[in-house]
Scaffold this active site. Structure first.
Site, PDB file in Angstrom:
ATOM      1  N   PRO A  40      -5.838   0.633  -4.437  1.00 12.95           N
ATOM      2  CA  PRO A  40      -4.392   0.830  -4.320  1.00 12.95           C
ATOM      3  C   PRO A  40      -3.707   1.098  -3.084  1.00 12.95           C
ATOM      4  O   PRO A  40      -4.188   1.767  -2.321  1.00 12.95           O
ATOM      5  CB  PRO A  40      -4.019   2.019  -5.305  1.00 12.95           C
ATOM      6  CG  PRO A  40      -5.198   2.817  -5.403  1.00 12.95           C
ATOM      7  CD  PRO A  40      -6.448   1.874  -4.926  1.00 12.95           C
ATOM      8  N   LYS A  41      -2.575   0.216  -2.866  1.00 12.98           N
ATOM      9  CA  LYS A  41      -1.755   0.329  -1.474  1.00 12.98           C
ATOM     10  C   LYS A  41      -0.656   1.366  -1.798  1.00 12.98           C
ATOM     11  O   LYS A  41       0.279   0.926  -2.117  1.00 12.98           O
ATOM     12  CB  LYS A  41      -1.375  -1.048  -1.055  1.00 12.98           C
ATOM     13  CG  LYS A  41      -0.900  -0.944   0.378  1.00 12.98           C
ATOM     14  CD  LYS A  41      -0.325  -2.207   0.694  1.00 12.98           C
ATOM     15  CE  LYS A  41      -0.002  -2.281   2.145  1.00 12.98           C
ATOM     16  NZ  LYS A  41       1.209  -1.369   2.580  1.00 12.98           N
TER      17      LYS A  41
END
Length: 308
Positions: A40-41
């Site tokens: 996840p960013k």
């Protein structure tokens, strides 16, 4: 007679600030096939953590040393073993979600205000890579090995230093992408599991929910402490362009980040023509997130969203 093979020795103390961080190229879909890791960013600020025998140093993506802005992370990083170098994202959580405005306040904090802000807006560090361990450079090692060592190092410590979640399952990655956006997850960062850490290159991929892009700040108009516009180069295009007028929040952030100019240049501003701007040094780079729009006259307007 064939000489005996000599194993190359690890480069002791090779990873020292400033380092060029690995970058990601924007894509519009997840890649097909196996051999990918998905993370996840988080919507935060890039930060490299150096733990030496003498203390802790924190470096921003641009190469600037920002140790004094995050005294809480410095204290936490002192528990790391000497010779460790981590790459990751500093975030501030609020009601279970990432609060980017709070991260901006922390990143722009003066030394005098840093301690108070650390108490009011405590930071967390989402580590996604291990560049060195025990002084040995791990950047040539494949992602899977670096990830394994990162988890082994951080698990006994716990928050606020934590490894980001990761999956090699494409369906799980798509679920993250579709369900985590409301909690401050911008999208996904995608990496080859067999690839080394390639600083300064766009060897990773990123799938974002927004249509924003990263641009390099090469200059500004108006006073340095409160500029009216930024002069930028966009990905794949080295021609400087002048942004639209900055919002009050971006002006304030810029005032704390822009270095002293080193000269002047000329760039084209939409609806105005050529303007003279104050040019910045080539290094370290300042990165902003921009949105490129087209008016009814088919003229591109670059609006600055925020510093990265």
């Amino acid at each position: 007679m064939t000489p005996p093979r000599v194993r190359p020795q690890s480069r002791s103390a090779a990873v020292t600030p400033p380092v060029r961080v690995a970058l990601a190229e924007s894509v519009t879909a997840l890649p097909e096939g196996a051999g990918w890791a998905y993370e996840p960013k988080f919507d935060g600020h890039r930060l490299v953590v150096f733990r030496t025998g003498n203390g802790v140093t924190l470096q921003a993506r641009s190469g600037r040393i920002v140790t004094s802005a995050f005294p809480d992370l410095v204290e936490a990083a002192e528990r790391l073993p000497a010779g460790a170098v981590l790459d990751g994202e500093v975030v501030v959580w609020s009601d279970g979600c990432v609060d980017f405005a709070a991260v901006q306040k922390r990143a722009a904090a003066t030394r005098a205000r840093a301690a108070a802000l650390a108490r009011a807006l405590p930071a967390s560090y989402a580590a996604f890579d291990l560049l060195a361990e025990g002084g040995a450079d791990l950047r040539p090692a494949p992602y899977t090995r670096r990830r394994e060592r990162l988890v082994r190092m951080l698990e006994p410590l716990g928050p606020p230093l934590q490894p980001v979640p990761v999956t090699t399952d494409r369906a799980t990655a798509l679920t993250w992408y579709e369900t985590l956006v409301d909690c401050g997850v911008e999208g996904l960062v995608i990496k080859r599991v067999d690839q080394g850490y390639r600083g300064g290159t766009r060897a990773w991929l990123k799938l974002r929910h927004s249509d924003t892009r990263d641009a390099v700040v090469v200059g500004f108009t108006g006073p340095r402490t409160r500029p009216g516009a930024l002069v930028l180069t966009l990905p794949g295009d080295g021609v400087p362009v002048v942004s639209s007028p900055l919002s009050a929040g971006v002006r304030t952030a810029a005032g704390g980040l822009l270095p002293e100019p080193v000269g002047e240049g000329t760039a084209t501003a939409t609806g105005i023509g050529d303007v003279t701007y104050r040019a910045l040094p080539a290094e370290p780079q300042l990165i902003v997130e921009v949105r490129q729009e087209t008016t009814r006259h088919a003229v591109a307007v670059v609006a600055v969203e925020r510093f990265r």
